[in-house]
Design a protein around this motif. Structure first.
Motif, mmCIF file in Angstrom:
data_model
loop_
_atom_site.group_PDB
_atom_site.id
_atom_site.type_symbol
_atom_site.label_atom_id
_atom_site.label_comp_id
_atom_site.label_asym_id
_atom_site.label_seq_id
_atom_site.Cartn_x
_atom_site.Cartn_y
_atom_site.Cartn_z
ATOM 1 N N SER A 209 44.070 84.561 7.899
ATOM 2 C CA SER A 209 44.972 83.412 8.412
ATOM 3 C C SER A 209 46.194 82.751 8.070
ATOM 4 O O SER A 209 46.556 82.054 8.653
ATOM 5 C CB SER A 209 44.025 82.396 9.030
ATOM 6 O OG SER A 209 43.548 81.351 8.045
ATOM 7 N N GLY A 210 45.475 82.598 6.824
ATOM 8 C CA GLY A 210 46.927 81.322 6.005
ATOM 9 C C GLY A 210 46.185 80.076 6.592
ATOM 10 O O GLY A 210 47.574 79.213 5.655
ATOM 11 N N PHE A 211 45.373 79.883 7.083
ATOM 12 C CA PHE A 211 45.718 78.234 7.437
ATOM 13 C C PHE A 211 44.956 77.476 5.475
ATOM 14 O O PHE A 211 44.060 78.404 4.861
ATOM 15 C CB PHE A 211 44.375 77.706 8.478
ATOM 16 C CG PHE A 211 44.344 78.820 9.564
ATOM 17 C CD1 PHE A 211 45.892 78.761 10.121
ATOM 18 C CD2 PHE A 211 43.630 79.220 10.237
ATOM 19 C CE1 PHE A 211 45.990 79.408 11.263
ATOM 20 C CE2 PHE A 211 43.486 79.370 11.836
ATOM 21 C CZ PHE A 211 45.212 80.015 12.259
ATOM 22 N N PRO A 212 45.242 76.382 5.911
ATOM 23 C CA PRO A 212 44.814 75.482 4.810
ATOM 24 C C PRO A 212 43.328 74.658 4.537
ATOM 25 O O PRO A 212 42.942 74.498 6.008
ATOM 26 C CB PRO A 212 45.325 73.916 4.758
ATOM 27 C CG PRO A 212 45.648 73.759 6.060
ATOM 28 C CD PRO A 212 46.251 75.782 6.144
ATOM 29 N N GLY A 213 41.891 74.629 4.477
ATOM 30 C CA GLY A 213 41.037 74.617 4.350
ATOM 31 C C GLY A 213 40.537 73.087 3.475
ATOM 32 O O GLY A 213 41.610 72.611 2.906
ATOM 33 N N HIS B 9 47.165 74.344 -0.925
ATOM 34 C CA HIS B 9 46.653 74.572 0.459
ATOM 35 C C HIS B 9 45.935 74.323 0.750
ATOM 36 O O HIS B 9 45.283 75.777 0.959
ATOM 37 C CB HIS B 9 47.476 76.118 0.547
ATOM 38 C CG HIS B 9 47.700 76.329 1.388
ATOM 39 N ND1 HIS B 9 48.285 76.673 2.706
ATOM 40 C CD2 HIS B 9 47.089 78.016 2.025
ATOM 41 C CE1 HIS B 9 48.986 76.438 3.684
ATOM 42 N NE2 HIS B 9 47.438 77.606 3.818
ATOM 43 N N CYS B 10 45.523 73.405 0.706
ATOM 44 C CA CYS B 10 44.256 72.934 1.258
ATOM 45 C C CYS B 10 44.540 70.808 1.841
ATOM 46 O O CYS B 10 45.626 70.627 1.408
ATOM 47 C CB CYS B 10 43.437 72.844 0.099
ATOM 48 S SG CYS B 10 43.058 71.267 -1.190
ATOM 49 N N VAL B 11 43.617 70.927 2.604
ATOM 50 C CA VAL B 11 43.268 68.828 2.466
ATOM 51 C C VAL B 11 42.448 68.488 1.624
ATOM 52 O O VAL B 11 40.691 69.075 2.166
ATOM 53 C CB VAL B 11 43.539 69.130 4.236
ATOM 54 C CG1 VAL B 11 43.716 67.737 4.606
ATOM 55 C CG2 VAL B 11 44.116 69.843 4.647
ATOM 56 N N VAL B 12 42.245 67.666 1.402
ATOM 57 C CA VAL B 12 41.639 66.585 0.876
ATOM 58 C C VAL B 12 41.045 65.203 1.685
ATOM 59 O O VAL B 12 42.208 64.910 1.914
ATOM 60 C CB VAL B 12 41.406 66.442 -1.307
ATOM 61 C CG1 VAL B 12 43.012 65.777 -0.616
ATOM 62 C CG2 VAL B 12 40.519 66.189 -1.503
ATOM 63 N N TYR B 13 39.398 65.689 1.121
ATOM 64 C CA TYR B 13 39.267 64.247 2.077
ATOM 65 C C TYR B 13 38.415 63.459 1.744
ATOM 66 O O TYR B 13 37.596 64.017 0.300
ATOM 67 C CB TYR B 13 38.238 64.235 3.322
ATOM 68 C CG TYR B 13 38.823 65.241 4.823
ATOM 69 C CD1 TYR B 13 39.691 64.235 6.161
ATOM 70 C CD2 TYR B 13 39.484 66.315 5.024
ATOM 71 C CE1 TYR B 13 39.554 65.280 6.859
ATOM 72 C CE2 TYR B 13 40.360 67.157 5.916
ATOM 73 C CZ TYR B 13 40.465 66.080 6.997
ATOM 74 O OH TYR B 13 41.057 66.734 7.863
ATOM 75 N N THR B 14 37.969 61.809 1.550
ATOM 76 C CA THR B 14 36.948 61.318 0.554
ATOM 77 C C THR B 14 35.920 62.214 1.299
ATOM 78 O O THR B 14 34.609 62.365 0.823
ATOM 79 C CB THR B 14 37.173 60.262 0.583
ATOM 80 O OG1 THR B 14 38.100 59.217 2.015
ATOM 81 C CG2 THR B 14 38.288 59.469 -0.697
#
Length: 491
Positions: free
Chosen positions: A354-358, A382-387
């Motif tokens: 998909s190429g989407f960031p996880g 290429h990702c999104v980090v959350y606390t």
């Protein structure tokens, strides 16, 4: 490009009228984000909530939540008189939402506003109705019929309405014409305020991340109006329903109860149902987070009528074919994939294709109940980090409830100190990571604990209620946050 943002649902904004709305407090929060060097504001679904008050169980995937309509803005537009709403007791402390009081008292106020709107509807109202014709008439009829049936689910309506007999629908539209006007009018008011808020945020350099729940509620206009898209029996009841298998967090799993999609039927018209849905939500938000992304690779199906999730089994999802259809129709929309949960090779392959960031959740990196790769030294850019997300404890709540060994490991790995505050140290670790985007919960910015948790999955009552107190997001907090954005290259 490195950037940062804050997860804060609209309902959690301060308000004198019982729930956060799209009014002055929302613009104040946008101003705070801009001053703090943030570029994203992430919210939860803005669709109408049903029983249980969850934004992930809605009567419609397209409609907006009328509770979020700001009453002061309606008064400024001449649609309300101050005395019609300012003295109402919403029966809630300033840090909580009382949904029961809203249900009892909000609708009468909105009906007054809609009556004035519809007495002389502006051209923009007619344009909105024309543009929304693919969903709005069905939604208005569904809500009018729910009211006429005392709120009962559509599966309990008389057979002609349940099965959408054309003559029965035509008679209902005639009989409930005034109610249809109200439900269409209230949606116009919602989206007029929503698009004004979005323009304000975009003008300040803030992009809004919205949320697409993978499943829709059984009692929704989506299932009632398109039953052929779902796995239903001859009586329009689900054959199997959605959920998650048992894991380290729950011995009986999670029984969500949503009807499952008939992916074979959807494939025959090129996943048109999904293309319409994603097109509409991409027009609503700047970026779309797709919830439970792993369900497109393989989904957990639980026989209808089971009391928990232990009797389910895995079935194959549509895979990359769905997202190829979306790309063919819409290009490359800005999408984030919530790839949490039970991850297998097919899920990882789907994310790559998909190429989407996880997503990466920092709390999971230290939770002995989760075996995922969530420690910062394993992150790709290429990702999104959350606390943590809305389904997790705020950081301080996590430290109070996590096993002692897990908490100690987090302190050692992240070099946290009580002087700085564990919550601030964990946020700083997210900002310092290589992840392109870092999102923190508003509760963590404010240093709050378990009492501010937004949702505890598989529980009823007490969820979705937290609100920030007036004045909580101070200039001093914005300055401290902005300094860390400078330090970690996210400004």
């Amino acid at each position: 490009m490195r950037a940062a943002g804050v997860l804060m649902h609209l309902t959690s904004l301060p308000s004198p009228h019982g729930i956060g709305t799209m009014g002055a407090a929302a613009r104040d929060f946008v101003d705070f984000l801009a001053a703090a060097g943030q570029r994203y504001w992430q919210i939860l679904p803005v669709c109408p909530t049903s029983y249980g008050d969850s934004p992930y169980q809605s009567f419609s995937t397209y409609a907006g939540n009328p509770y979020l309509i700001d009453l002061d803005l309606l008064a400024a537009d001449g649609l309300l008189e101050p005395g019609e709403y300012q003295n109402i007791d919403w029966e809630s402390p300033p840090d909580r939402v009382n949904y029961g009081a809203l249900y009892q008292k909000r609708w009468a106020v909105l009906r007054k506003a809609c009556a004035r709107l519809l007495a002389q509807p502006p051209a923009a109202y007619r344009e909105f109705c024309e543009k929304s014709a693919f969903w709005l008439p069905d939604y208005a009829l569904f809500m009018a019929l729910k009211d006429a049936h005392g709120g009962r689910p559509w599966t309990d309506w008389e057979p002609a309405l349940r099965r959408r007999d054309p003559a029965a629908l035509a008679e209902a539209r005639r009989r409930y014409a005034a109610d249809l006007d109200f439900w269409q009018g209230v949606q116009y008011l919602f989206f007029a305020q929503w698009h004004a808020l979005k323009r304000y945020a975009n003008g300040k350099g803030i992009r809004i991340i919205g949320d697409l729940p993978i499943y829709v509620a059984a009692d929704s206009v989506d299932v009632w109006s398109t039953p052929e898209a779902f796995q239903l029996d001859g009586d329009l009841r689900p054959t199997e329903v959605a959920g998650c298998p048992p894991d380290g967090f729950s011995a009986t799993g999670q029984l969500w109860g949503n009807p499952l999609y008939d992916w074979d039927a959807m494939a025959k018209d090129g996943y048109a149902w999904w293309v319409r849905r994603i097109r509409a939500l991409c027009a609503t938000y700047d970026v779309l987070r797709i919830d439970h992304f792993r369900g497109f690779a393989g989904y957990y199906a639980i026989p209808f009528g089971q009391t928990d999730a232990r009797g389910g089994r895995w079935r194959q999802g549509p895979g990359i074919a769905l997202f190829r259809a979306v790309e063919n129709a819409l290009g490359r929309p800005a999408i984030l994939a919530e790839d949490l949960g039970f991850l297998t090779d097919d899920v990882r392959a789907l994310l790559r294709e998909s190429g989407f960031p996880g997503m990466k959740v920092l709390e999971f990196g230290f939770d002995s109940r989760d075996g995922g790769d969530y420690l910062p030294h394993t992150y790709p850019r290429h990702c999104v980090v959350y606390t943590g997300t809305h389904d997790n404890e705020p950081v301080n709540g996590w430290f109070d409830t996590a096993p002692a060994a897990d908490a100690a490991r987090a302190v050692e790995y992240l070099r946290l100190t009580q002087a700085e505050g564990y919550h601030w140290g964990m946020m700083r670790s997210a900002w310092a990571s290589v992840a392109d985007l870092a999102i923190v919960q508003a509760q963590d910015l404010l240093g709050l604990g378990h009492e501010s948790r937004m949702n505890t999955p598989s529980t009823l009552g007490g969820n979705w209620c937290w609100r920030a107190l007036p004045g909580a997001f101070t200039p001093a907090l914005a300055a401290r946050l902005r300094r860390d954005m400078e330090l970690y290259g996210r400004l």
